[in-house]
Design a protein around this motif. Structure first.
Motif, PDB file in Angstrom:
ATOM      1  N   LEU A 104     -14.037   1.761 -23.361  1.00 36.10           N
ATOM      2  CA  LEU A 104     -12.661   1.290 -23.167  1.00 36.10           C
ATOM      3  C   LEU A 104     -11.895   1.264 -24.501  1.00 36.10           C
ATOM      4  CD1 LEU A 104     -10.443   0.263 -21.262  1.00 36.10           C
ATOM      5  CD2 LEU A 104     -11.264  -2.058 -21.686  1.00 36.10           C
ATOM      6  N   GLY A 138     -28.297   6.336 -17.168  1.00 36.65           N
ATOM      7  CA  GLY A 138     -28.522   6.208 -18.613  1.00 36.65           C
ATOM      8  C   GLY A 138     -27.394   5.492 -19.331  1.00 36.65           C
ATOM      9  N   VAL A 175     -23.703   0.610 -18.184  1.00 40.47           N
ATOM     10  CA  VAL A 175     -23.505  -0.004 -16.861  1.00 40.47           C
ATOM     11  C   VAL A 175     -24.674   0.357 -15.943  1.00 40.47           C
ATOM     12  CG1 VAL A 175     -22.052  -0.112 -14.807  1.00 40.47           C
ATOM     13  CG2 VAL A 175     -20.981   0.089 -17.045  1.00 40.47           C
ATOM     14  N   SER A 191     -29.922  12.085 -18.081  1.00 39.26           N
ATOM     15  CA  SER A 191     -30.648  13.157 -18.759  1.00 39.26           C
ATOM     16  C   SER A 191     -32.126  12.780 -18.859  1.00 39.26           C
ATOM     17  CB  SER A 191     -30.016  13.509 -20.103  1.00 39.26           C
ATOM     18  OG  SER A 191     -29.883  12.375 -20.878  1.00 39.26           O
ATOM     19  N   TYR A 203     -28.920  15.164 -14.452  1.00 37.04           N
ATOM     20  CA  TYR A 203     -27.555  15.603 -14.098  1.00 37.04           C
ATOM     21  C   TYR A 203     -27.183  16.910 -14.758  1.00 37.04           C
ATOM     22  CZ  TYR A 203     -25.478  14.043 -18.584  1.00 37.04           C
ATOM     23  OH  TYR A 203     -25.151  13.899 -19.906  1.00 37.04           O
ATOM     24  N   CYS A 217     -21.208   5.519 -12.354  1.00 35.45           N
ATOM     25  CA  CYS A 217     -21.029   4.775 -13.606  1.00 35.45           C
ATOM     26  C   CYS A 217     -20.290   5.591 -14.649  1.00 35.45           C
ATOM     27  CB  CYS A 217     -22.388   4.395 -14.203  1.00 35.45           C
ATOM     28  SG  CYS A 217     -23.388   3.386 -13.146  1.00 35.45           S
ATOM     29  N   SER A 242     -19.013  13.799 -12.826  1.00 37.11           N
ATOM     30  CA  SER A 242     -19.629  12.980 -11.772  1.00 37.11           C
ATOM     31  C   SER A 242     -18.854  13.034 -10.452  1.00 37.11           C
ATOM     32  CB  SER A 242     -19.769  11.520 -12.231  1.00 37.11           C
ATOM     33  OG  SER A 242     -18.516  10.951 -12.554  1.00 37.11           O
ATOM     34  N   LEU A 260     -16.333   3.834 -11.413  1.00 37.74           N
ATOM     35  CA  LEU A 260     -15.821   3.045 -12.533  1.00 37.74           C
ATOM     36  C   LEU A 260     -14.573   3.711 -13.095  1.00 37.74           C
ATOM     37  CD1 LEU A 260     -19.071   2.037 -14.431  1.00 37.74           C
ATOM     38  CD2 LEU A 260     -17.557   0.557 -13.159  1.00 37.74           C
ATOM     39  N   LEU A 261     -13.484   2.988 -13.063  1.00 38.99           N
ATOM     40  CA  LEU A 261     -12.223   3.515 -13.601  1.00 38.99           C
ATOM     41  C   LEU A 261     -12.209   3.407 -15.118  1.00 38.99           C
ATOM     42  CD1 LEU A 261      -9.769   2.034 -10.968  1.00 38.99           C
ATOM     43  CD2 LEU A 261     -10.442   4.435 -11.244  1.00 38.99           C
ATOM     44  N   PRO A 262     -11.494   4.240 -15.824  1.00 36.72           N
ATOM     45  CA  PRO A 262     -10.624   5.276 -15.301  1.00 36.72           C
ATOM     46  C   PRO A 262     -11.417   6.519 -14.929  1.00 36.72           C
ATOM     47  CG  PRO A 262     -10.672   5.405 -17.688  1.00 36.72           C
ATOM     48  CD  PRO A 262     -11.524   4.230 -17.310  1.00 36.72           C
ATOM     49  N   ILE A 307     -11.935  10.089 -15.763  1.00 36.16           N
ATOM     50  CA  ILE A 307     -11.618  10.857 -16.976  1.00 36.16           C
ATOM     51  C   ILE A 307     -11.395  12.310 -16.566  1.00 36.16           C
ATOM     52  CG2 ILE A 307     -12.464  11.542 -19.253  1.00 36.16           C
ATOM     53  CD1 ILE A 307     -14.282   8.958 -19.067  1.00 36.16           C
ATOM     54  N   ARG A 366     -12.536  -2.240 -10.911  1.00 35.53           N
ATOM     55  CA  ARG A 366     -11.722  -2.914 -11.934  1.00 35.53           C
ATOM     56  C   ARG A 366     -12.396  -4.246 -12.234  1.00 35.53           C
ATOM     57  NH1 ARG A 366      -6.155  -1.133 -12.139  1.00 35.53           N
ATOM     58  NH2 ARG A 366      -6.031  -2.536 -13.898  1.00 35.53           N
ATOM     59  N   THR A 367     -13.313  -4.258 -13.178  1.00 33.91           N
ATOM     60  CA  THR A 367     -14.075  -5.477 -13.478  1.00 33.91           C
ATOM     61  C   THR A 367     -13.161  -6.621 -13.900  1.00 33.91           C
ATOM     62  OG1 THR A 367     -15.922  -4.126 -14.152  1.00 33.91           O
ATOM     63  CG2 THR A 367     -15.960  -6.384 -14.922  1.00 33.91           C
TER      64      THR A 367
HETATM   65  N1  LIG Z   1     -13.362  -0.107 -14.650  1.00 36.97           N
HETATM   66  C1  LIG Z   1     -14.257  -0.952 -15.096  1.00 36.97           C
HETATM   67  O1  LIG Z   1     -14.289  -2.106 -14.710  1.00 36.97           O
HETATM   68  C2  LIG Z   1     -15.279  -0.470 -16.099  1.00 36.97           C
HETATM   69  C3  LIG Z   1     -16.208  -1.363 -16.631  1.00 36.97           C
HETATM   70  C4  LIG Z   1     -17.159  -0.871 -17.517  1.00 36.97           C
HETATM   71  C5  LIG Z   1     -17.163   0.472 -17.868  1.00 36.97           C
HETATM   72  N2  LIG Z   1     -16.210   1.288 -17.338  1.00 36.97           N
HETATM   73  C6  LIG Z   1     -16.179   2.715 -17.647  1.00 36.97           C
HETATM   74  O2  LIG Z   1     -17.412   3.276 -17.241  1.00 36.97           O
HETATM   75  C7  LIG Z   1     -17.763   4.345 -18.083  1.00 36.97           C
HETATM   76  C8  LIG Z   1     -19.160   4.124 -18.607  1.00 36.97           C
HETATM   77  O3  LIG Z   1     -19.193   3.006 -19.499  1.00 36.97           O
HETATM   78  P1  LIG Z   1     -20.515   2.696 -20.330  1.00 36.97           P
HETATM   79  O4  LIG Z   1     -20.156   1.712 -21.369  1.00 36.97           O
HETATM   80  O5  LIG Z   1     -21.628   2.358 -19.392  1.00 36.97           O
HETATM   81  O6  LIG Z   1     -20.755   4.112 -20.963  1.00 36.97           O
HETATM   82  P2  LIG Z   1     -21.854   4.618 -21.989  1.00 36.97           P
HETATM   83  O7  LIG Z   1     -23.012   3.690 -22.043  1.00 36.97           O
HETATM   84  O8  LIG Z   1     -21.152   4.933 -23.255  1.00 36.97           O
HETATM   85  O9  LIG Z   1     -22.297   5.965 -21.249  1.00 36.97           O
HETATM   86  C9  LIG Z   1     -22.673   7.062 -21.944  1.00 36.97           C
HETATM   87  C10 LIG Z   1     -23.885   7.662 -21.239  1.00 36.97           C
HETATM   88  O10 LIG Z   1     -23.491   8.263 -20.016  1.00 36.97           O
HETATM   89  C11 LIG Z   1     -24.312   9.403 -19.791  1.00 36.97           C
HETATM   90  N3  LIG Z   1     -23.513  10.455 -19.161  1.00 36.97           N
HETATM   91  C12 LIG Z   1     -22.446  11.086 -19.696  1.00 36.97           C
HETATM   92  N4  LIG Z   1     -21.945  11.981 -18.819  1.00 36.97           N
HETATM   93  C13 LIG Z   1     -22.725  11.907 -17.708  1.00 36.97           C
HETATM   94  C14 LIG Z   1     -22.715  12.578 -16.468  1.00 36.97           C
HETATM   95  N5  LIG Z   1     -21.810  13.515 -16.191  1.00 36.97           N
HETATM   96  N6  LIG Z   1     -23.646  12.247 -15.553  1.00 36.97           N
HETATM   97  C15 LIG Z   1     -24.576  11.293 -15.816  1.00 36.97           C
HETATM   98  N7  LIG Z   1     -24.651  10.633 -16.989  1.00 36.97           N
HETATM   99  C16 LIG Z   1     -23.723  10.935 -17.926  1.00 36.97           C
HETATM  100  C17 LIG Z   1     -24.762   9.884 -21.166  1.00 36.97           C
HETATM  101  O11 LIG Z   1     -26.120  10.153 -21.077  1.00 36.97           O
HETATM  102  P3  LIG Z   1     -26.812  11.308 -21.983  1.00 36.97           P
HETATM  103  O12 LIG Z   1     -26.445  10.994 -23.411  1.00 36.97           O
HETATM  104  O13 LIG Z   1     -28.236  11.127 -21.713  1.00 36.97           O
HETATM  105  O14 LIG Z   1     -26.246  12.581 -21.511  1.00 36.97           O
HETATM  106  C18 LIG Z   1     -24.471   8.708 -22.104  1.00 36.97           C
HETATM  107  O15 LIG Z   1     -25.646   8.182 -22.670  1.00 36.97           O
HETATM  108  C19 LIG Z   1     -16.693   4.390 -19.181  1.00 36.97           C
HETATM  109  O16 LIG Z   1     -15.705   5.346 -18.892  1.00 36.97           O
HETATM  110  C20 LIG Z   1     -16.101   2.995 -19.129  1.00 36.97           C
HETATM  111  O17 LIG Z   1     -14.790   2.916 -19.617  1.00 36.97           O
HETATM  112  C21 LIG Z   1     -15.274   0.856 -16.469  1.00 36.97           C
END
Ligand SMILES: NC(=O)c1ccc[n+]([C@@H]2O[C@H](COP(=O)([O-])OP(=O)(O)OC[C@H]3O[C@@H](n4cnc5c(N)ncnc54)[C@H](OP(=O)(O)O)[C@@H]3O)[C@@H](O)[C@H]2O)c1
Length: 365
Positions: A43, A165, A168, A189, A207, A230, A237, A257-259, A261, A295-296
């Protein structure tokens, strides 16, 4: 007037800056916390590079661990000197990347003594996100306290966690495992499969495999009744999930999970986002798919979770070892601004995998 430093975004793609804000006074049940460590999250990047839902200059950050330095008149949960961690985001004063944070005490929990501060700070933002999504958007009960011998009513149904991975995803799997869900499938992965199996995934898909959608279709020909996306990435995804659902006619609850991308942030690249999950590239989801955008930030609408999730459930599960924190990558730097910039750069360059980027906010030991 006493002031403190805060890291702000001043506009999409511009270097971060420091501003000086007046020292806050805690009111009612608020507490003042001096942040020691912050976790950099996607975020922060969406806001700094994409200007998502911000009005610059805006303080960044929403997951901190720090020391309680002052209590509001009706705050009772903590004492001055306690070490707390929390997901705080609603106002400039609550945002994390500054030398003093002021927020209601229910947005914090006490850090258990058996966990390092750097590990604890990986939890708040995404532990709350995972819990909120599983209960509000997918409708799972997750009763607290967990009754002896609890068996979830959806135990026999398959749940797909796309992106296990991610931070979340890791918390979602661990929470579901603890509540007795066994039919958990995930995409991640390969490097993360062993850990995710330990976290409860009965079936892991890579994936990055060109035929991952065919693998999912052949594993669950009638579809997955519950899917948690996630990642929320159109090409990474959302489209693959839509194709993997193409032959499914039974009901699917899909939480994204928004947004969404549309174009990823990256060095020199302006990201593009969408907050609309009703269609995929203009085409509505099939009638059997109930797609919701997570939207958490609305988790506080649930009075029980407002009082318990961060102050009781999160620290307890961490202390009991039910939830393992995300692996930490520490960011060095001579100043708060340098560390904040480096943390964002690591996220922008996709320099970590399955790990959380953590950096020091205030210099106090
Ligand atoms: N709306 C809400 O309430 C809310 C709340 C929390 C998070 N979010 C959003 O959710 C998203 C994830 O947040 P996060 O903090 O959990 O992220 P993160 O930990 O930074 O996620 C990155 C991981 O996602 C994996 N990944 C990337 N692309 C992928 C794909 N196409 N398929 C499967 N795995 C993939 C990668 O794995 P590898 O390195 O192994 O490839 C990477 O390690 C973000 O966009 C965040 O803004 C939204």
């Amino acid at each position: 007037m006493a002031t403190h430093s805060a890291v702000v975004t001043v506009g999409p793609g511009l270097p971060l800056e420091i501003i000086h804000l007046p020292a806050p006074t805690p009111r009612d049940n608020e507490i003042c916390v001096r942040p020691l460590w912050a976790a950099a999250t996607p975020l922060d990047l969406h806001q700094a590079d994409g200007g998502l839902l911000v009005q610059p200059p805006q303080v960044l950050g929403d997951g901190i661990v720090g020391t309680v330095i002052e209590l509001g008149p009706t705050a009772t949960k903590y004492r001055v000197g306690d070490t707390v961690f929390g997901f705080t985001w609603r106002t400039q004063a609550e945002k994390g990347h500054q030398e003093v944070v002021v927020a209601p005490e229910f947005l914090f929990g006490k850090v258990p003594g058996n966990v390092s501060l750097q590990a604890a700070v990986t939890l708040p933002n995404n532990f709350v996100s995972a819990w909120h999504t599983l209960t509000k958007d997918l409708g799972f009960e997750l009763p607290w306290p967990k009754p002896e011998g609890y068996v979830p009513r959806e135990r026999e149904q398959w749940i797909l966690i796309w992106g296990g991975g991610s931070s979340v995803g890791q918390f979602a799997l661990q929470i579901l495992k603890w509540y007795g869900y066994t039919n958990l499938a995930t995409t991640a992965s390969k490097a993360h499969h062993e850990k995710l199996q330990r976290y409860g995934a009965a079936k892991c898909f890579d994936y990055r495999d060109a035929d991952v959608e065919a693998q999912l279709l052949s594993f669950a020909p009638t579809g997955f009744p519950f899917i948690l996306d996630c990642i929320g990435n159109l090409n990474g995804s959302v489209l693959p999930i839509s194709r993997a659902l193409s032959s499914s006619s039974s009901t699917v609850k899909l939480a994204i999970l928004l947004p969404i991308i549309i174009r990823d942030p990256g060095p020199g690249t302006t990201p593009i986002y969408s907050m609309d999950v009703s269609t995929i590239l203009g085409t509505p989801w099939p009638a059997n798919v109930e797609a919701v955008g997570v939207r958490t930030h609305f988790y506080l609408d649930n009075e029980f979770l407002k009082e318990k999730l961060q102050s009781e459930i999160m620290p307890s599960l961490l202390e009991w070892g039910v939830i393992e924190p995300n692996e930490v990558v520490l960011v060095e730097g001579g100043t708060m601004l340098e560390r904040a910039e480096r943390a964002l750069a690591i996220l922008r360059e996709k320099g970590v995998s399955g790990q959380r980027v953590v950096w020091r906010v205030c210099e106090d030991t």
